[in-house]
Scaffold this motif. Structure first.
Motif, PDB file in Angstrom:
ATOM      1  N   GLU A   1       0.825  -1.208   0.000  1.00 10.81           N
ATOM      2  CA  GLU A   1       0.000   0.000   0.000  1.00 10.81           C
ATOM      3  C   GLU A   1       0.861   1.260   0.000  1.00 10.81           C
ATOM      4  O   GLU A   1       0.494   2.275  -0.596  1.00 10.81           O
ATOM      5  N   LEU A   2       2.010   1.195   0.654  1.00 14.15           N
ATOM      6  CA  LEU A   2       2.917   2.344   0.690  1.00 14.15           C
ATOM      7  C   LEU A   2       3.774   2.437  -0.565  1.00 14.15           C
ATOM      8  O   LEU A   2       4.448   3.449  -0.787  1.00 14.15           O
ATOM      9  N   GLY A   3       3.778   1.378  -1.372  1.00 18.35           N
ATOM     10  CA  GLY A   3       4.529   1.393  -2.623  1.00 18.35           C
ATOM     11  C   GLY A   3       6.032   1.431  -2.439  1.00 18.35           C
ATOM     12  O   GLY A   3       6.742   2.033  -3.248  1.00 18.35           O
ATOM     13  N   LEU A   4       6.553   0.762  -1.418  1.00 16.15           N
ATOM     14  CA  LEU A   4       7.989   0.794  -1.157  1.00 16.15           C
ATOM     15  C   LEU A   4       8.752   0.053  -2.261  1.00 16.15           C
ATOM     16  O   LEU A   4       8.336  -1.030  -2.685  1.00 16.15           O
ATOM     17  N   PRO A   5       9.872   0.595  -2.722  1.00 14.36           N
ATOM     18  CA  PRO A   5      10.626  -0.022  -3.811  1.00 14.36           C
ATOM     19  C   PRO A   5      11.568  -1.131  -3.335  1.00 14.36           C
ATOM     20  O   PRO A   5      12.790  -1.072  -3.509  1.00 14.36           O
ATOM     21  N   VAL A   6      11.034  -2.153  -2.710  1.00 13.92           N
ATOM     22  CA  VAL A   6      11.813  -3.302  -2.271  1.00 13.92           C
ATOM     23  C   VAL A   6      10.959  -4.551  -2.483  1.00 13.92           C
ATOM     24  O   VAL A   6       9.754  -4.541  -2.221  1.00 13.92           O
ATOM     25  N   LYS A   7      11.560  -5.604  -3.005  1.00 15.71           N
ATOM     26  CA  LYS A   7      10.824  -6.847  -3.220  1.00 15.71           C
ATOM     27  C   LYS A   7      10.653  -7.563  -1.886  1.00 15.71           C
ATOM     28  O   LYS A   7      11.603  -7.722  -1.118  1.00 15.71           O
ATOM     29  N   ILE A   8       9.433  -7.996  -1.633  1.00 14.55           N
ATOM     30  CA  ILE A   8       9.124  -8.734  -0.413  1.00 14.55           C
ATOM     31  C   ILE A   8       8.460 -10.051  -0.799  1.00 14.55           C
ATOM     32  O   ILE A   8       7.537 -10.078  -1.619  1.00 14.55           O
ATOM     33  N   THR A   9       8.912 -11.134  -0.209  1.00 10.79           N
ATOM     34  CA  THR A   9       8.237 -12.416  -0.351  1.00 10.79           C
ATOM     35  C   THR A   9       7.900 -12.927   1.041  1.00 10.79           C
ATOM     36  O   THR A   9       8.798 -13.072   1.879  1.00 10.79           O
ATOM     37  N   ALA A  10       6.624 -13.152   1.286  1.00  7.43           N
ATOM     38  CA  ALA A  10       6.180 -13.626   2.599  1.00  7.43           C
ATOM     39  C   ALA A  10       5.748 -15.084   2.494  1.00  7.43           C
ATOM     40  O   ALA A  10       5.043 -15.469   1.555  1.00  7.43           O
ATOM     41  N   TRP A  11       6.182 -15.881   3.456  1.00  2.36           N
ATOM     42  CA  TRP A  11       5.854 -17.303   3.518  1.00  2.36           C
ATOM     43  C   TRP A  11       5.068 -17.565   4.795  1.00  2.36           C
ATOM     44  O   TRP A  11       5.628 -17.464   5.897  1.00  2.36           O
ATOM     45  N   LEU A  12       3.780 -17.873   4.685  1.00  2.01           N
ATOM     46  CA  LEU A  12       2.932 -18.139   5.837  1.00  2.01           C
ATOM     47  C   LEU A  12       2.827 -19.650   6.023  1.00  2.01           C
ATOM     48  O   LEU A  12       2.279 -20.355   5.173  1.00  2.01           O
ATOM     49  N   CYS A  13       3.360 -20.136   7.144  1.00  2.00           N
ATOM     50  CA  CYS A  13       3.417 -21.577   7.418  1.00  2.00           C
ATOM     51  C   CYS A  13       2.238 -21.950   8.310  1.00  2.00           C
ATOM     52  O   CYS A  13       2.291 -21.767   9.533  1.00  2.00           O
ATOM     53  N   LEU A  14       1.174 -22.471   7.708  1.00  2.74           N
ATOM     54  CA  LEU A  14      -0.103 -22.631   8.399  1.00  2.74           C
ATOM     55  C   LEU A  14      -0.418 -24.094   8.695  1.00  2.74           C
ATOM     56  O   LEU A  14      -0.399 -24.942   7.795  1.00  2.74           O
ATOM     57  N   ALA A  15      -0.724 -24.391   9.942  1.00  3.42           N
ATOM     58  CA  ALA A  15      -1.124 -25.739  10.342  1.00  3.42           C
ATOM     59  C   ALA A  15      -1.885 -25.661  11.652  1.00  3.42           C
ATOM     60  O   ALA A  15      -1.799 -24.671  12.379  1.00  3.42           O
ATOM     61  N   GLU A  16      -2.638 -26.718  11.951  1.00  3.32           N
ATOM     62  CA  GLU A  16      -3.338 -26.831  13.229  1.00  3.32           C
ATOM     63  C   GLU A  16      -2.741 -28.030  13.958  1.00  3.32           C
ATOM     64  O   GLU A  16      -2.685 -29.134  13.392  1.00  3.32           O
ATOM     65  N   ASN A  17      -2.288 -27.850  15.182  1.00  2.00           N
ATOM     66  CA  ASN A  17      -1.599 -28.902  15.929  1.00  2.00           C
ATOM     67  C   ASN A  17      -2.587 -29.596  16.859  1.00  2.00           C
ATOM     68  O   ASN A  17      -2.888 -29.104  17.945  1.00  2.00           O
ATOM     69  N   MET A  18      -3.097 -30.756  16.408  1.00  3.85           N
ATOM     70  CA  MET A  18      -4.135 -31.471  17.140  1.00  3.85           C
ATOM     71  C   MET A  18      -3.683 -32.904  17.462  1.00  3.85           C
ATOM     72  O   MET A  18      -2.876 -33.490  16.737  1.00  3.85           O
ATOM     73  N   PRO A  19      -4.231 -33.511  18.529  1.00  2.77           N
ATOM     74  CA  PRO A  19      -3.864 -34.880  18.900  1.00  2.77           C
ATOM     75  C   PRO A  19      -4.788 -35.920  18.266  1.00  2.77           C
ATOM     76  O   PRO A  19      -5.443 -36.705  18.948  1.00  2.77           O
ATOM     77  N   GLY A  20      -4.864 -35.925  16.935  1.00  2.00           N
ATOM     78  CA  GLY A  20      -5.713 -36.882  16.239  1.00  2.00           C
ATOM     79  C   GLY A  20      -5.034 -38.224  16.050  1.00  2.00           C
ATOM     80  O   GLY A  20      -3.861 -38.417  16.391  1.00  2.00           O
ATOM     81  N   GLY A  21      -5.773 -39.155  15.443  1.00  2.00           N
ATOM     82  CA  GLY A  21      -5.252 -40.497  15.237  1.00  2.00           C
ATOM     83  C   GLY A  21      -4.039 -40.548  14.331  1.00  2.00           C
ATOM     84  O   GLY A  21      -3.214 -41.463  14.420  1.00  2.00           O
ATOM     85  N   GLY A  22      -3.899 -39.558  13.468  1.00  2.00           N
ATOM     86  CA  GLY A  22      -2.766 -39.536  12.549  1.00  2.00           C
ATOM     87  C   GLY A  22      -1.624 -38.669  13.019  1.00  2.00           C
ATOM     88  O   GLY A  22      -0.675 -38.421  12.265  1.00  2.00           O
ATOM     89  N   SER A  23      -1.700 -38.189  14.243  1.00  2.00           N
ATOM     90  CA  SER A  23      -0.707 -37.236  14.739  1.00  2.00           C
ATOM     91  C   SER A  23       0.696 -37.814  14.767  1.00  2.00           C
ATOM     92  O   SER A  23       0.899 -39.011  15.008  1.00  2.00           O
ATOM     93  N   THR A  24       1.651 -36.934  14.561  1.00  6.83           N
ATOM     94  CA  THR A  24       3.048 -37.279  14.797  1.00  6.83           C
ATOM     95  C   THR A  24       3.231 -37.601  16.277  1.00  6.83           C
ATOM     96  O   THR A  24       2.674 -36.932  17.150  1.00  6.83           O
ATOM     97  N   ARG A  25       3.993 -38.686  16.556  1.00  8.65           N
ATOM     98  CA  ARG A  25       4.229 -39.118  17.934  1.00  8.65           C
ATOM     99  C   ARG A  25       5.619 -38.706  18.403  1.00  8.65           C
ATOM    100  O   ARG A  25       6.542 -38.595  17.589  1.00  8.65           O
TER     101      ARG A  25
END
Length: 504
Positions: free
Chosen positions: A304-328
């Protein structure tokens, strides 16, 4: 999900006698002999009378103290509101003190539709700080209520400043409005209930927000994450019915000469997985996606500010639940890029999803990487609930801390002691996801450091921001900071990007 109301910010000269408003905000500093009214727009006689009234009311001028009085005949405002600026001489008032005072007054005057601010604002920078405080203080989260709040946030603010005719003021007001909107939007995301905000819906919100902006959004879903070997994200997310996502947001202006990568932790709810957390306080674990929300809104503000710099954002999205397939505990997972990790504690999940994001970000060979995460309880133990810990490459780390200081946010440089690295060695894999308990914030940083890439044999400059405490305020509101989500570190990232664009 993002539902923060718009705010109109304008500026006028310090001659405010004919300007009407629901309230007129004036500043009071705390002195050895009591409160002192500063930058009064009134006549000496009226100023002396108001000063006497403040003394009679035992006002102190302490930060966050708001004293209300009936308006005098020298203003068309309906109410006078005196906000404490703290223990400062008028000549030594900091921009952050003005920011906090303006935000505190705005927050406490909720329900007033228009407010005129006559705080000390002789320069463009001071007027911009007042505007920014107003823009962050004007907030309410009522998205999940059946009826709107009885006292709506301020919708119109007028700033009286001696710099009203300065050609640089419009840009300062625009920046304040953009920053304020980004902070409020970050709060909205963090405050949203986890049954509403989960990896898929978060990714869709990012796509919706990007419409009309110079942003490109790519969403990698759970099936492709599995296929491409993102073992951190899939390992954490497999216990939930709501699969993980990796969201890439790109801002590539034509004149950019530098490339900054941002990586954000986005655990939309953290039960701890099989290594489950105690029930008390677990509801607040909806805030474990604050890092992803922060970098998302930072890149939006930068666009929105139009800054002259390249930005790459990486959003690492997950839900950490204790389901049957969970990592142990005891499982070994293969991260994106090939390194293997023995999972000794499934509640140390943030570093696993962040590791995938760091490898992906490194592959594009940016000039620098900054990651933001509510990563460890150890951060809160070490630095409290208001100060972020910053670790990594010393030069970049110190630049991030300096940017935070200029933005008015609390951050502290921390080391990654070399003796902590052996504690994350594993007997069966390349690394273990937990190590030395003492200094756990720095041990987590040592783990992340293993996933930062190189360019021509030289490690990419990287800084890690642990915002576990500052991201969520469970105490009373203060300054421009409301209860619950704070929007911490958005301003730091925007300020850093501004300085990077300027070649600093």
């Amino acid at each position: 999900m993002i539902n923060s109301s718009d705010l109109k910010l304008t500026a006028v000269s310090t001659d405010i006698k004919r300007i009407g408003a629901g309230a007129l905000v004036l500043g009071v500093v705390k002195g050895a002999d009591g409160p002192t009214l500063v930058a009064s727009p009134f006549s000496p006689k009226a100023t002396a009378s108001l000063q006497a009234s403040l003394n009679l009311l035992n006002a102190s001028g302490a930060a966050d103290e708001l004293t209300r009085l009936p308006a005098t005949g020298e203003t068309k405002a309906e109410l006078l509101a005196f906000i404490g600026l703290g223990s400062f001489e008028e000549s030594t008032l900091t921009e952050e003190a003005l920011r906090r005072a303006a935000g505190s007054a705005t927050r406490q005057l909720a329900g007033t539709s228009s407010v005129l601010f006559a705080l000390p604002a002789a320069t463009v920078a001071q007027a911009g700080a007042v505007a920014e405080g107003i823009a962050m203080g004007a907030y309410d989260f009522s998205n999940h209520r059946s009826t709107p709040a009885k006292k709506l946030p301020l919708s119109e603010a007028v700033i009286a400043t001696a710099a009203s005719a300065d050609k640089g003021l419009p840009a300062a007001l625009k920046r304040a409005a953009v920053i304020g909107r980004a902070v409020r939007a970050t709060r909205d995301l963090v405050n949203t209930a986890p049954n509403v905000l989960f990896p898929e819906s978060f990714a869709q919100e990012v796509k919706d927000t990007a419409k009309g902006l110079a942003l490109k959004v790519t969403v990698i879903d759970d099936k492709k994450l599995e296929k491409d070997g993102y073992g951190g994200l899939t390992g954490v997310g497999r216990g939930s019915d709501r699969g993980p996502r990796l969201v890439k947001v790109e801002y590539s202006p034509a004149k950019a000469t530098k490339h900054l990568a941002l990586v954000g932790k986005g655990i939309t709810f953290d039960t701890g997985g099989i290594s489950i957390k105690p029930a008390a306080g677990m509801h607040a674990m909806k805030n474990d996606m604050a890092g992803a929300a922060t970098i998302h809104q930072a890149i939006v503000a930068i666009a929105e500010l139009g800054l002259p710099v390249k930005i790459t954002a990486w959003l690492c999205l997950a839900e950490n639940m204790p389901g049957g397939g969970s990592t142990r505990p005891g499982d070994v997972i293969t991260m994106f890029g090939g390194k293997t990790v023995e999972v000794l504690n499934t509640d140390a999940e943030g570093r696993l999803v962040m590791a995938d994001g760091l490898v992906a970000a490194s592959a594009e060979k940016p000039d620098a990487i900054i990651d933001v995460a509510t990563l460890t309880g150890a951060q809160v133990v070490a630095l409290g609930v208001r100060t972020a810990g910053v670790m990594g490459d010393e030069a970049l780390r110190d630049s991030v801390v300096a940017a935070a200081d200029r933005a008015g946010e609390a951050a502290w440089a921390m080391p990654i002691p070399e003796e902590l690295r052996p504690s994350i060695d594993s007997q069966v894999a390349d690394l273990a996801n937990i190590g030395e308990r003492m200094g756990g914030m720095m041990t987590a940083a040592a783990f992340l450091n293993e996933f930062v890439g190189e360019v021509d044999g030289v490690k990419i400059p990287w800084a890690h921001m642990d915002i576990a405490g500052p991201a969520f305020n469970e105490a009373a509101p203060f300054g421009y900071t409301h209860k619950n989500a704070t929007g911490s570190s958005v301003r730091t990232l925007v300020t850093f990007a501004e300085e990077m664009a300027a070649g600093k």
